[in-house]
Write an enzyme that holds these catalytic residues in place. Structure first.
Site, PDB file in Angstrom:
ATOM      1  N   LYS A  50       0.845  -1.195   0.000  1.00 21.97           N
ATOM      2  CA  LYS A  50       0.000   0.000   0.000  1.00 21.97           C
ATOM      3  C   LYS A  50       0.880   1.244   0.000  1.00 21.97           C
ATOM      4  CE  LYS A  50      -0.416  -0.109   5.051  1.00 21.97           C
ATOM      5  NZ  LYS A  50      -1.333  -0.114   6.198  1.00 21.97           N
ATOM      6  N   ARG A 148     -10.244  -0.045  15.423  1.00 21.52           N
ATOM      7  CA  ARG A 148     -10.205   0.645  14.142  1.00 21.52           C
ATOM      8  C   ARG A 148     -11.194  -0.075  13.241  1.00 21.52           C
ATOM      9  NH1 ARG A 148      -4.464   1.720  11.139  1.00 21.52           N
ATOM     10  NH2 ARG A 148      -4.767  -0.460  10.585  1.00 21.52           N
ATOM     11  N   TYR A 266      15.330  30.772   8.341  1.00 17.71           N
ATOM     12  CA  TYR A 266      14.103  31.442   8.753  1.00 17.71           C
ATOM     13  C   TYR A 266      14.022  31.562  10.272  1.00 17.71           C
ATOM     14  CZ  TYR A 266      11.740  31.257   4.189  1.00 17.71           C
ATOM     15  OH  TYR A 266      11.364  31.445   2.869  1.00 17.71           O
ATOM     16  N   MET A 325      10.931  24.628   2.550  1.00 16.83           N
ATOM     17  CA  MET A 325      10.164  23.895   1.538  1.00 16.83           C
ATOM     18  C   MET A 325      11.063  23.187   0.533  1.00 16.83           C
ATOM     19  SD  MET A 325       7.249  25.245  -1.125  1.00 16.83           S
ATOM     20  CE  MET A 325       6.121  25.746   0.176  1.00 16.83           C
TER      21      MET A 325
END
Length: 388
Positions: A50, A148, A266, A325
């Site tokens: 998956k 679940r 940053y 990013m």
């Protein structure tokens, strides 16, 4: 004489243009699956593919596992199952994430097998079988402690006593198998044995990667290796016996010197305590190198003070400042100047930095790092067919 050198195939971005590269060792993947299949005995081993084979590519992973002897695959979604069938038409493929009514026609034409886990889904499936005259197979998911997907154990036992349309597989999922001492493991295995007795003669499955390392006699007829097959840790606090499969590297764009007392990145969160050589690489959180791997300026650093690391020129080098990013910076002050230059690659995880060590530095797990890998990388697949 047959060459033992791996054949290299490529995918993704052009290597001349990409800011990073992934090297995926399919021989190591096959060796890991073979090891897990042997450890699963007397159960047979399937493969969980998956999330695009945990980020590595269904189209590349499934064929080599098929060649190694794997005949059963698990996916999350129908779309993934169709991709498996496209490269392994004879594979048996189970779809884990429930059943949507609109998908029934696709199951009829594709021979995918849904994993049903509620009365609603079972009724939907059996009603469609009756209306179509087709007796399409299904698997039954039973919740033994995860809360679940799945019928409760009591519901499943009642279902076994009353149904005429039996599943081809009854399965459960272990919630704490990566922690061998957790009490829930024993409770889940005990419930699973009740299910096996109630569904006598029906194939059963409980063991995921972590479960394979528990008592094999508890795990049913079919194991479902996932993360361990891709090189990740199966058990917490235990040396990982699996071979690394994925190496992630970021390409150096520029090397600059920041002066003592200046800041980097940053938020000016990295205060330079010395003149510092900084290697800026063209990989960031848009590529799946998580922002939480930042060396400073993220909430995680208040708890886990060490951020991510790279490996280059025989040395580990720390991430400095925030992962952004598209770029990540590393402190390479301790390296000889001639040992690194623009265009070189810094390993982010692989043979020198374990996948799970990188994940821990991010406050995460290897699953997330692998399945977050972006599509801007150049991908190299190594495969000799030897699996050793």
């Amino acid at each position: 004489m047959t060459s033992t050198q791996p054949h290299i195939t490529t995918a993704g971005a052009d290597p001349r243009l990409a800011g990073g590269r992934l090297t995926i060792d399919l021989d190591a993947l096959v060796a890991n699956w073979t090891f897990l299949a042997e450890k699963s005995k007397p159960a047979k081993a399937s493969a969980v593919v998956k999330a695009n084979a945990y980020g590595l590519g269904i189209e590349q992973v499934v064929p080599v596992l098929w060649d190694a002897g794997c005949r059963t695959f698990f996916v999350a979604l129908v779309e993934e199952g169709l991709r498996v069938k496209a490269v392994a038409p004879d594979a048996r493929v189970f779809v884990l994430n429930g059943l949507f009514a609109e998908a029934r026609p696709v199951y009829e034409t594709s021979k995918l097998i849904p994993v049903l886990g509620s009365d609603f889904e079972i009724n939907l499936w059996t009603r469609a079988n009756a209306e179509s005259g087709l007796k399409l197979p299904y698997a039954l998911h039973v919740d033994t402690g995860m809360n679940r997907l799945g019928l409760t154990v009591a519901e499943a036992l009642e279902f076994a006593a009353n149904t005429r349309e039996m599943p081809v597989l009854v399965m459960t999922h272990l919630a704490t198998a990566d922690e061998p001492g957790h009490l829930l493991n024993q409770r889940q295995f005990e419930s699973f044995q009740k299910l096996r007795a109630a569904f006598a003669g029906i194939e059963s499955s409980a063991s995921n990667s972590s479960g394979i390392f528990h008592a094999v006699s508890n795990g049913g007829d079919l194991s479902r290796p996932g993360i361990a097959m891709y090189g990740g840790e199966a058990l917490a606090g235990v040396a990982n016996p699996m071979r690394p499969v994925v190496t992630l590297e970021a390409r150096v764009v520029q090397i600059r010197t920041g002066l003592k007392g200046e800041t980097a990145g940053y938020g000016a969160t990295a205060l330079l305590e010395r003149d510092t050589r900084i290697a800026i690489c063209s990989t960031g959180y848009a590529d799946g190198y998580l922002r939480s791997l930042s060396g400073s300026g993220t909430p995680l650093r208040n708890v886990v003070h060490k951020g991510g690391e790279g490996f280059v020129a025989g040395h580990k080098v720390p991430v400095i400042g925030r992962v952004t990013m598209d770029m990540t910076s590393f402190d390479v002050t301790g390296l000889p100047e001639a040992s690194i230059k623009p265009g070189d690659y810094i390993e982010l995880f692989g043979h020198n930095i374990a996948l799970d060590d990188a994940a821990r530095a991010a406050g995460s797990i290897g699953f997330e790092l692998l399945t977050s890998l972006g599509n801007r990388y150049h991908r190299r697949y190594l495969y000799s067919g030897k699996g050793d």
